[in-house]
Design a protein around this motif. Structure first.
Motif, short mmCIF file in Angstrom:
data_model
loop_
_atom_site.label_atom_id
_atom_site.label_comp_id
_atom_site.label_asym_id
_atom_site.label_seq_id
_atom_site.Cartn_x
_atom_site.Cartn_y
_atom_site.Cartn_z
N VAL A 157 26.47 -13.87 -1.46
CA VAL A 157 26.98 -13.59 -0.50
C VAL A 157 28.09 -14.08 -0.34
N VAL A 158 28.39 -15.48 0.72
CA VAL A 158 29.69 -16.00 0.24
C VAL A 158 29.21 -17.20 -0.53
N GLY A 159 28.15 -17.58 -0.50
CA GLY A 159 27.77 -18.62 -1.75
C GLY A 159 26.76 -17.97 -2.52
N PRO A 160 26.45 -18.71 -3.55
CA PRO A 160 25.73 -18.21 -4.52
C PRO A 160 24.17 -17.69 -4.23
N ALA A 161 23.47 -16.89 -4.80
CA ALA A 161 22.14 -16.52 -4.60
C ALA A 161 21.31 -17.82 -4.60
N GLY A 194 29.71 -30.50 1.58
CA GLY A 194 30.34 -29.36 1.43
C GLY A 194 31.32 -29.52 0.27
N GLY A 195 32.18 -28.34 -0.17
CA GLY A 195 32.99 -28.47 -1.40
C GLY A 195 32.59 -27.26 -2.31
N SER A 196 33.64 -27.20 -2.99
CA SER A 196 33.84 -25.89 -4.18
C SER A 196 33.71 -26.40 -5.50
N LEU A 213 13.62 -25.26 7.44
CA LEU A 213 14.95 -26.06 7.85
C LEU A 213 16.21 -25.05 7.46
N MET A 214 16.00 -24.58 6.38
CA MET A 214 17.29 -23.54 6.14
C MET A 214 17.32 -22.47 7.27
N ALA A 215 16.17 -21.79 7.70
CA ALA A 215 16.32 -20.62 8.75
C ALA A 215 16.76 -21.17 9.86
N GLU A 272 14.80 -31.72 1.30
CA GLU A 272 13.79 -30.71 1.64
C GLU A 272 14.30 -29.16 1.17
N MET A 273 15.57 -28.91 1.63
CA MET A 273 16.05 -27.48 1.26
C MET A 273 16.45 -27.34 -0.13
N VAL A 274 17.15 -28.50 -0.57
CA VAL A 274 17.19 -28.33 -2.09
C VAL A 274 16.27 -28.03 -3.02
N SER A 275 15.10 -28.91 -2.26
CA SER A 275 13.87 -28.65 -3.32
C SER A 275 13.13 -27.10 -3.18
N ALA A 280 34.83 -22.63 -0.66
CA ALA A 280 33.97 -23.88 -0.53
C ALA A 280 32.74 -23.69 0.56
N MET A 281 31.96 -24.66 0.39
CA MET A 281 30.47 -24.63 1.15
C MET A 281 31.20 -25.56 2.46
N LEU A 282 30.80 -25.17 3.57
CA LEU A 282 31.00 -26.12 4.78
C LEU A 282 30.23 -26.97 4.80
N PRO A 283 30.91 -28.36 4.96
CA PRO A 283 30.09 -29.60 5.27
C PRO A 283 28.99 -29.42 6.30
N ASP A 312 22.42 -22.90 9.14
CA ASP A 312 23.26 -21.68 9.17
C ASP A 312 23.40 -21.17 7.71
N CYS A 313 22.59 -21.56 6.81
CA CYS A 313 22.71 -21.72 5.36
C CYS A 313 22.58 -20.09 5.19
N LYS A 314 21.61 -19.31 5.91
CA LYS A 314 21.38 -17.67 5.46
C LYS A 314 22.72 -17.07 5.71
C1 HEC Z 1 30.25 -21.12 4.78
C2 HEC Z 1 29.23 -20.55 4.05
C3 HEC Z 1 28.08 -21.49 3.52
C4 HEC Z 1 27.18 -22.19 4.39
C5 HEC Z 1 27.03 -21.92 5.91
C6 HEC Z 1 26.12 -22.75 3.35
N1 HEC Z 1 26.63 -22.58 2.10
FE1 HEC Z 1 26.06 -23.48 0.61
N2 HEC Z 1 27.47 -22.87 -0.86
C7 HEC Z 1 28.24 -21.99 -0.28
C8 HEC Z 1 29.40 -21.98 -1.22
C9 HEC Z 1 30.75 -21.16 -1.34
C10 HEC Z 1 28.84 -22.72 -2.54
C11 HEC Z 1 29.40 -22.70 -3.85
C12 HEC Z 1 30.17 -24.07 -3.96
C13 HEC Z 1 30.82 -24.51 -5.20
O1 HEC Z 1 31.29 -23.51 -5.78
O2 HEC Z 1 30.86 -25.61 -5.50
C14 HEC Z 1 27.48 -23.29 -2.11
C15 HEC Z 1 26.68 -23.92 -2.89
C16 HEC Z 1 25.38 -24.30 -2.62
C17 HEC Z 1 24.50 -25.00 -3.10
C18 HEC Z 1 24.88 -25.44 -4.72
C19 HEC Z 1 25.91 -26.44 -4.96
C20 HEC Z 1 26.47 -26.58 -6.20
O3 HEC Z 1 27.41 -27.69 -6.34
O4 HEC Z 1 26.32 -25.90 -7.23
C21 HEC Z 1 23.48 -25.32 -2.69
C22 HEC Z 1 22.36 -26.18 -3.05
C23 HEC Z 1 23.72 -24.95 -1.25
N3 HEC Z 1 25.01 -24.27 -1.44
C24 HEC Z 1 22.98 -25.08 -0.18
C25 HEC Z 1 23.16 -24.93 1.06
C26 HEC Z 1 22.23 -25.11 2.25
C27 HEC Z 1 20.99 -25.89 2.04
C28 HEC Z 1 23.00 -24.67 3.34
C29 HEC Z 1 22.50 -24.97 4.62
C30 HEC Z 1 22.28 -26.30 5.14
C31 HEC Z 1 24.17 -24.01 2.94
N4 HEC Z 1 24.30 -24.15 1.41
C32 HEC Z 1 25.20 -23.41 3.78
C33 HEC Z 1 28.71 -21.66 0.74
C34 HEC Z 1 27.80 -21.92 2.13
#
Ligand code: HEC
Length: 137
Positions: free
Chosen positions: A74-78, A103-105, A58-60, A126-129, A112-115, A63-65
């Motif tokens: 990268v932009v988000g945490p490993a 989404g949120g930060s 699902l993640m593949a 499934e993805m988080v698991s 911030a992660m996009l919604p 746009d998660c990657k």
């Molecule tokens: C635009 C870039 C971006 C995309 C696309 C993205 N993320 Fe993220 N993600 C982030 C950032 C930035 C954070 C850190 C947010 C924070 O500081 O609370 C994050 C955090 C997370 C976290 C941890 C959240 C937390 O509160 O600790 C999870 C789980 C996660 N992402 C899963 C996903 C999944 C699954 C997808 C695909 C559906 C995805 N991300 C797509 C940028 C992204």
């Protein structure tokens, strides 16, 4: 004997398919297809190497990657860092699935992660698991 019998049959099947012939005249052909199950097998075992979980798939497809890699920020945490931060409990899976959708930060910094409002709660879980399952590796 069998093969010589099959060849014209297969050819005519191809011919019909190519012409878009609507006549389903492969009733006989399907009788003999069990002798070459290669096509079916590929459906049953698509991951000859390491198993690929549903969440990883699902993640593949999402746009998660773009923002997350397994090993490094990268932009988000490993993904491994996320797995290390949150124990793999139903509560965390639920909470983080909501975060993926909304989404949120704040938990990792100001970025911030996009919604992902098009992702269903089930798929998000499934993805988080999958992500949280990476901690043991
Ligand atoms: C635009 C870039 C971006 C995309 C696309 C993205 N993320 Fe993220 N993600 C982030 C950032 C930035 C954070 C850190 C947010 C924070 O500081 O609370 C994050 C955090 C997370 C976290 C941890 C959240 C937390 O509160 O600790 C999870 C789980 C996660 N992402 C899963 C996903 C999944 C699954 C997808 C695909 C559906 C995805 N991300 C797509 C940028 C992204």
């Amino acid at each position: 004997m069998r093969k010589r019998y099959l060849a014209p049959l297969v050819l005519s099947a191809l011919f019909f398919a190519a012409c878009g012939g609507e006549k389903k005249q492969d009733q006989k052909a399907s009788d003999s297809t069990h002798e070459s199950p290669a096509a079916d097998n590929s459906m049953v075992s698509p991951n000859a190497g390491k198993p690929v979980s549903k969440g990883e798939n699902l993640m593949a497809q999402s746009d998660c990657k773009t923002c997350h890699k397994e090993e490094m920020k990268v932009v988000g945490p490993a993904l491994k860092d996320i797995a290390a931060k949150y124990p793999n409990t139903p509560e965390n899976v639920d909470k983080l699935a909501d975060k993926v959708i909304k989404g949120g930060s704040g938990n990792w910094g100001d970025v911030a992660m996009l919604p992902h409002s098009n992702v269903s709660k089930e798929d998000a879980k499934e993805m988080v698991s999958y992500i949280l399952s990476l901690s043991g590796k």
